[in-house]
Design a protein around this motif. Structure first.
Motif, PDB file in Angstrom:
ATOM      1  N   UNK A   1       0.859  -1.176   0.000  1.00 22.22           N
ATOM      2  CA  UNK A   1       0.000   0.000   0.000  1.00 22.22           C
ATOM      3  C   UNK A   1       0.896   1.226   0.000  1.00 22.22           C
ATOM      4  N   UNK A   2       0.779   2.017  -1.048  1.00 28.98           N
ATOM      5  CA  UNK A   2       1.560   3.233  -1.148  1.00 28.98           C
ATOM      6  C   UNK A   2       0.642   4.418  -0.891  1.00 28.98           C
ATOM      7  N   UNK A   3       0.971   5.221   0.099  1.00 31.67           N
ATOM      8  CA  UNK A   3       0.163   6.390   0.399  1.00 31.67           C
ATOM      9  C   UNK A   3       0.913   7.606  -0.122  1.00 31.67           C
ATOM     10  N   UNK A   4       0.260   8.315  -1.012  1.00 31.15           N
ATOM     11  CA  UNK A   4       0.873   9.488  -1.599  1.00 31.15           C
ATOM     12  C   UNK A   4       0.493  10.704  -0.757  1.00 31.15           C
ATOM     13  N   UNK A   5       1.462  11.519  -0.458  1.00 29.36           N
ATOM     14  CA  UNK A   5       1.173  12.722   0.318  1.00 29.36           C
ATOM     15  C   UNK A   5       0.582  13.774  -0.603  1.00 29.36           C
ATOM     16  N   UNK A   6      -0.389  14.505  -0.099  1.00 29.69           N
ATOM     17  CA  UNK A   6      -1.024  15.542  -0.893  1.00 29.69           C
ATOM     18  C   UNK A   6      -0.464  16.905  -0.507  1.00 29.69           C
ATOM     19  N   UNK A   7      -0.547  17.847  -1.401  1.00 31.42           N
ATOM     20  CA  UNK A   7      -0.010  19.169  -1.098  1.00 31.42           C
ATOM     21  C   UNK A   7      -0.854  19.936  -0.075  1.00 31.42           C
ATOM     22  N   UNK A   8      -2.090  19.483   0.188  1.00 38.04           N
ATOM     23  CA  UNK A   8      -2.947  20.164   1.158  1.00 38.04           C
ATOM     24  C   UNK A   8      -2.525  19.818   2.581  1.00 38.04           C
ATOM     25  N   UNK A   9      -3.027  20.566   3.499  1.00 40.53           N
ATOM     26  CA  UNK A   9      -2.756  20.373   4.923  1.00 40.53           C
ATOM     27  C   UNK A   9      -3.458  19.101   5.401  1.00 40.53           C
ATOM     28  N   UNK A  10      -2.761  18.258   6.180  1.00 42.38           N
ATOM     29  CA  UNK A  10      -3.343  16.999   6.652  1.00 42.38           C
ATOM     30  C   UNK A  10      -4.487  17.231   7.630  1.00 42.38           C
ATOM     31  N   UNK A  11      -4.487  18.332   8.365  1.00 40.26           N
ATOM     32  CA  UNK A  11      -5.563  18.576   9.326  1.00 40.26           C
ATOM     33  C   UNK A  11      -6.888  18.820   8.615  1.00 40.26           C
ATOM     34  N   UNK A  12      -6.847  19.315   7.401  1.00 38.78           N
ATOM     35  CA  UNK A  12      -8.072  19.545   6.639  1.00 38.78           C
ATOM     36  C   UNK A  12      -8.651  18.214   6.183  1.00 38.78           C
ATOM     37  N   UNK A  13      -7.801  17.251   5.866  1.00 38.14           N
ATOM     38  CA  UNK A  13      -8.278  15.961   5.384  1.00 38.14           C
ATOM     39  C   UNK A  13      -8.842  15.105   6.516  1.00 38.14           C
ATOM     40  N   UNK A  14      -8.370  15.217   7.718  1.00 36.74           N
ATOM     41  CA  UNK A  14      -8.816  14.388   8.834  1.00 36.74           C
ATOM     42  C   UNK A  14      -9.861  15.129   9.671  1.00 36.74           C
ATOM     43  N   UNK A  15     -10.983  15.469   9.057  1.00 37.89           N
ATOM     44  CA  UNK A  15     -12.016  16.202   9.782  1.00 37.89           C
ATOM     45  C   UNK A  15     -13.050  15.278  10.394  1.00 37.89           C
ATOM     46  N   UNK A  16     -13.115  14.039   9.998  1.00 37.90           N
ATOM     47  CA  UNK A  16     -14.071  13.111  10.589  1.00 37.90           C
ATOM     48  C   UNK A  16     -14.492  12.051   9.597  1.00 37.90           C
ATOM     49  N   UNK A  17     -15.452  11.230  10.021  1.00 35.13           N
ATOM     50  CA  UNK A  17     -15.944  10.159   9.181  1.00 35.13           C
ATOM     51  C   UNK A  17     -17.076  10.656   8.295  1.00 35.13           C
ATOM     52  N   UNK A  18     -17.221  10.050   7.157  1.00 39.75           N
ATOM     53  CA  UNK A  18     -18.306  10.376   6.246  1.00 39.75           C
ATOM     54  C   UNK A  18     -19.473   9.453   6.540  1.00 39.75           C
ATOM     55  N   UNK A  19     -20.671  10.013   6.713  1.00 40.54           N
ATOM     56  CA  UNK A  19     -21.858   9.235   6.996  1.00 40.54           C
ATOM     57  C   UNK A  19     -22.844   9.469   5.856  1.00 40.54           C
ATOM     58  N   UNK A  20     -23.301   8.389   5.247  1.00 37.90           N
ATOM     59  CA  UNK A  20     -24.242   8.490   4.152  1.00 37.90           C
ATOM     60  C   UNK A  20     -25.636   8.241   4.710  1.00 37.90           C
ATOM     61  N   UNK A  21     -26.474   9.268   4.703  1.00 36.31           N
ATOM     62  CA  UNK A  21     -27.846   9.151   5.209  1.00 36.31           C
ATOM     63  C   UNK A  21     -28.769   8.811   4.061  1.00 36.31           C
ATOM     64  N   UNK A  22     -29.786   7.989   4.390  1.00 36.80           N
ATOM     65  CA  UNK A  22     -30.807   7.657   3.400  1.00 36.80           C
ATOM     66  C   UNK A  22     -32.087   8.344   3.783  1.00 36.80           C
ATOM     67  N   UNK A  23     -32.782   8.830   2.778  1.00 37.73           N
ATOM     68  CA  UNK A  23     -34.041   9.534   3.025  1.00 37.73           C
ATOM     69  C   UNK A  23     -35.175   8.509   3.102  1.00 37.73           C
ATOM     70  N   UNK A  24     -35.983   8.607   4.156  1.00 40.20           N
ATOM     71  CA  UNK A  24     -37.101   7.680   4.357  1.00 40.20           C
ATOM     72  C   UNK A  24     -38.394   8.436   4.082  1.00 40.20           C
ATOM     73  N   UNK A  25     -39.242   7.873   3.256  1.00 44.89           N
ATOM     74  CA  UNK A  25     -40.493   8.538   2.931  1.00 44.89           C
ATOM     75  C   UNK A  25     -41.634   7.922   3.687  1.00 44.89           C
TER      76      UNK A  25
END
Length: 87
Positions: free
Chosen positions: A63-87
């Protein structure tokens, strides 16, 4: 009579051109295809050679992890949660 002679010469030249194209088109297209193939081999041949030499053995995972030019603190803001809409 001169008009009829001109029309016949034009038709003769047209059909002669048509026959010559049918005879020489496959050779010209084959030559163009060979030159194009050679060009691609020249461009990408060294890339394929490098890829073959860097292949890992079967079953090994790298596994090769490439470093990005952006700040790492911006990338580690939290987990992504996918919500589903219930009708």
């Amino acid at each position: 009579m001169g008009f009829l002679k001109t029309i016949l010469i034009i038709l003769l030249v047209y059909y002669l051109f048509k026959v010559l194209v049918r005879m020489f088109a496959p050779k010209i297209l084959g030559y163009a295809a060979k030159k194009t193939e050679q060009h691609f081999r020249d461009q990408f041949g060294d890339l394929a050679d490098r890829h073959k030499t860097q292949q890992t053995p079967s079953g090994e995972v790298i596994i090769e992890k490439k470093s990005s030019p952006r700040n790492d603190s911006v990338q580690n803001v939290g987990d992504y949660i996918d919500f589903e809409e219930i009708e």
